[in-house]
Scaffold this motif. Structure first.
Motif, mmCIF file in Angstrom:
data_model
loop_
_atom_site.group_PDB
_atom_site.id
_atom_site.type_symbol
_atom_site.label_atom_id
_atom_site.label_comp_id
_atom_site.label_asym_id
_atom_site.label_seq_id
_atom_site.Cartn_x
_atom_site.Cartn_y
_atom_site.Cartn_z
ATOM 1 N N GLY A 163 -16.619 0.540 2.165
ATOM 2 C CA GLY A 163 -16.327 1.773 1.874
ATOM 3 C C GLY A 163 -16.701 2.946 2.566
ATOM 4 N N TYR A 167 -3.155 0.491 -3.775
ATOM 5 C CA TYR A 167 -2.362 -1.107 -3.675
ATOM 6 C C TYR A 167 -1.616 -1.579 -4.854
ATOM 7 C CZ TYR A 167 -2.543 -5.972 -2.471
ATOM 8 O OH TYR A 167 -2.188 -7.355 -2.311
ATOM 9 N N GLU A 214 -5.999 -6.504 7.647
ATOM 10 C CA GLU A 214 -6.328 -5.723 6.107
ATOM 11 C C GLU A 214 -7.518 -5.437 5.511
ATOM 12 O OE1 GLU A 214 -3.865 -6.486 1.891
ATOM 13 O OE2 GLU A 214 -3.359 -7.533 3.702
ATOM 14 N N ILE A 242 -12.372 -1.102 4.067
ATOM 15 C CA ILE A 242 -12.155 -1.287 2.688
ATOM 16 C C ILE A 242 -13.028 -2.193 1.835
ATOM 17 C CG2 ILE A 242 -10.613 -2.628 0.916
ATOM 18 C CD1 ILE A 242 -8.425 -1.941 3.180
ATOM 19 N N ASN A 243 -13.852 -3.216 2.680
ATOM 20 C CA ASN A 243 -14.862 -3.705 1.994
ATOM 21 C C ASN A 243 -16.063 -3.104 1.902
ATOM 22 O OD1 ASN A 243 -13.419 -6.207 1.903
ATOM 23 N ND2 ASN A 243 -13.759 -6.455 4.107
ATOM 24 N N SER A 292 -4.537 9.723 -2.729
ATOM 25 C CA SER A 292 -5.341 8.336 -2.988
ATOM 26 C C SER A 292 -4.329 7.210 -2.413
ATOM 27 C CB SER A 292 -5.047 8.031 -4.695
ATOM 28 O OG SER A 292 -6.020 8.976 -5.394
ATOM 29 N N TYR A 352 0.753 -1.286 -0.118
ATOM 30 C CA TYR A 352 -0.045 0.024 -0.237
ATOM 31 C C TYR A 352 0.810 1.364 0.053
ATOM 32 C CZ TYR A 352 -3.814 -2.958 1.405
ATOM 33 O OH TYR A 352 -4.997 -3.995 1.446
ATOM 34 N N SER A 394 -4.026 -0.750 -8.130
ATOM 35 C CA SER A 394 -5.465 -0.334 -7.948
ATOM 36 C C SER A 394 -5.434 0.849 -6.971
ATOM 37 C CB SER A 394 -6.223 -1.506 -7.995
ATOM 38 O OG SER A 394 -6.068 -2.081 -6.545
ATOM 39 N N GLU A 395 -6.407 1.733 -7.327
ATOM 40 C CA GLU A 395 -6.944 2.856 -6.193
ATOM 41 C C GLU A 395 -8.048 2.230 -5.134
ATOM 42 O OE1 GLU A 395 -7.220 7.200 -7.321
ATOM 43 O OE2 GLU A 395 -9.361 6.292 -7.048
ATOM 44 N N ILE A 396 -7.571 2.426 -4.051
ATOM 45 C CA ILE A 396 -8.359 1.993 -2.816
ATOM 46 C C ILE A 396 -9.496 2.874 -2.487
ATOM 47 C CG2 ILE A 396 -8.539 1.072 -0.334
ATOM 48 C CD1 ILE A 396 -7.376 -1.066 -2.456
ATOM 49 N N LEU A 397 -8.804 4.224 -2.272
ATOM 50 C CA LEU A 397 -9.457 5.260 -2.006
ATOM 51 C C LEU A 397 -9.170 6.864 -2.318
ATOM 52 C CD1 LEU A 397 -11.727 6.682 0.268
ATOM 53 C CD2 LEU A 397 -9.690 6.571 1.953
#
Length: 425
Positions: free
Chosen positions: A399, A344, A372, A396-397, A341, A330, A353-356
């Motif tokens: 949002g 990951y 995690e 993360i799951n 941003s 990360y 990829s973008e997580i947030l």
């Protein structure tokens, strides 16, 4: 923006009675009394802070509020004296609310913070007693504990005030309390050292450690250089860090746990390199570097000295973290529109990829939960009165983001750790 109810310019008699609550083991007693029930959906509370047993140092402001995600209460300070501070909370809607109490000195330096979540309803007893011991942050209360698991999770963090006296705090994921851990002079950058069950930290030119609850502070050694962003490799018994550059670029270095064996990893380096993170018991080190132009993330093999570039972003990448469970990394990107941003990078597939994505009010620095599933985010927003820093949890799951603490001063990098119940304090 939520507003704190506070008292300011406290008379000398007032803080002659107050701050031993911070420096001694005297109890700081909070008494919540419910008002007569006039509405089945709200409750009114009076918060009495008993100061009669305490003596003093410089306390300038007392802030107090109940807050939650969708708003805060109507609050009125009723009275304040040398013996007691009284806060009145009128018509609070039933539900979960977070109680926050903050003591600051005349430099807006934190002397004590308390934060805990409660379920408020008009079915509560007429009188709820909360007894707080500021020296340890221990809370005696009448509410049941939330869990009885074999481990405790904490997020350690520090107040990032350059010209004042930063202190270390921790947020408990078990009972939602925010506790001040250190009360002495400048203490920053807490790191969990699992082999010894200690929190290692820096203080001016010294490296020290303490129990997870802040007790039994012990000097390890004086720093050969100013130590920023320390990270521990337990197999090698080494601390990796970077030295802030003044007339030269920042450089990554290492030192043995006992203070011997200081060395730069790249002694002839002309690049700006910082923010190392080592695998706890492994042979790889993440770091940030401008070797390719913009700052990107790199991996150093500590056995072979081989360096691999992780990403090639035009944005400025920083704050690399090893994924606790998956085979990935990360890190944080600063975008062209000045947003941040959390990214990951999958080491197996090579995909990023973008997580947030959010602005600075949510993302300045971050840490990852041991399983995690979540991120600990430190953000900061500005207004005419100054700035507000906040610690938030991002799932993360789902949002969803939940703010767990706000402070009227900057907060440093969070560190999310898991401590076994038979070892924690």
């Amino acid at each position: 923006m939520e507003e704190w109810v506070h008292t300011s310019k406290v008379p000398s008699r007032f803080y002659v009675g107050l701050i031993t609550a911070i420096l001694s083991m005297f109890a700081f007693t909070v008494d919540c009394s419910g008002s007569p029930k006039t509405d089945s959906t709200t409750i009114s509370l009076q918060l009495n802070i008993d100061l009669s047993q305490h003596s003093s140092i410089d306390v300038q402001n007392i802030y107090c509020k109940f807050s939650r995600e969708n708003g805060n209460t109507r609050e009125i300070t009723q009275s304040i004296s040398a013996n007691k501070a009284v806060f009145r909370f009128d018509k609070i809607p039933n539900g979960y609310w977070r109680l926050l109490i903050s003591l600051l000195n005349s430099h807006n330096e934190p002397l004590y913070f308390f934060s805990r979540e409660y379920f408020l309803s008009n079915e509560l007893n007429e009188k709820i007693n909360l007894t707080l011991i500021p020296e340890t942050g221990e809370l005696h209360h009448e509410f049941p504990e939330k869990s009885n698991s074999d481990t405790r999770e904490y997020i350690y963090i520090y107040s990032d005030q350059r010209n004042l006296q930063p202190k270390i705090f921790r947020y408990s994921l078990e009972d939602s309390t925010f506790q001040q851990v250190t009360f002495w002079y400048r203490t920053v950058r807490p790191v969990y050292y699992a082999n010894k069950n200690k929190i290692l930290f820096t203080s001016y030119i010294t490296v020290e450690w303490m129990e997870p609850d802040g007790t039994n502070r012990e000097l390890l050694y004086q720093q050969p250089r100013i130590m920023s962003y320390p990270t521990i490799n337990q197999t090698r018994q080494k601390i990796f860090f970077y030295t802030p550059g003044e007339c030269s670029p920042r450089q990554i270095a290492s030192v043995n746990i006992d203070g011997t064996g200081f060395q730069y990893l790249f002694p002839q380096n002309r690049f700006d390199e910082s923010q190392p993170e080592v695998i706890l018991n492994g042979d790889s080190l993440l770091f940030k570097s401008n070797r390719s132009g913009p700052h990107n993330i790199y991996i150093l093999n500590l056995n072979t000295s081989e360096i691999v570039q992780v990403n090639n972003s035009r944005a400025s990448s920083s704050q690399p973290h090893w994924a606790p469970q998956s085979d990935g990394i990360y890190f944080r990107d600063r975008n062209a529109d000045d947003t941040r941003s959390i990214m990951y990078h999958n080491l197996e597939s090579g995909e990023t990829s973008e997580i947030l994505k959010a602005d600075e009010s949510l993302i300045r620095s971050f840490s990852i939960s041991p399983d995690e599933s979540s991120l600990a985010l430190v953000g900061r927003s500005y207004n005419r009165q100054g700035s507000t820093a906040r610690l938030s949890l991002y799932n993360i799951n789902t949002g969803k983001t939940h703010t767990v603490f706000e402070a009227p001063f900057p907060l440093g990098k969070p560190n999310w750790v898991l401590i076994r119940r038979d070892n924690y304090k």
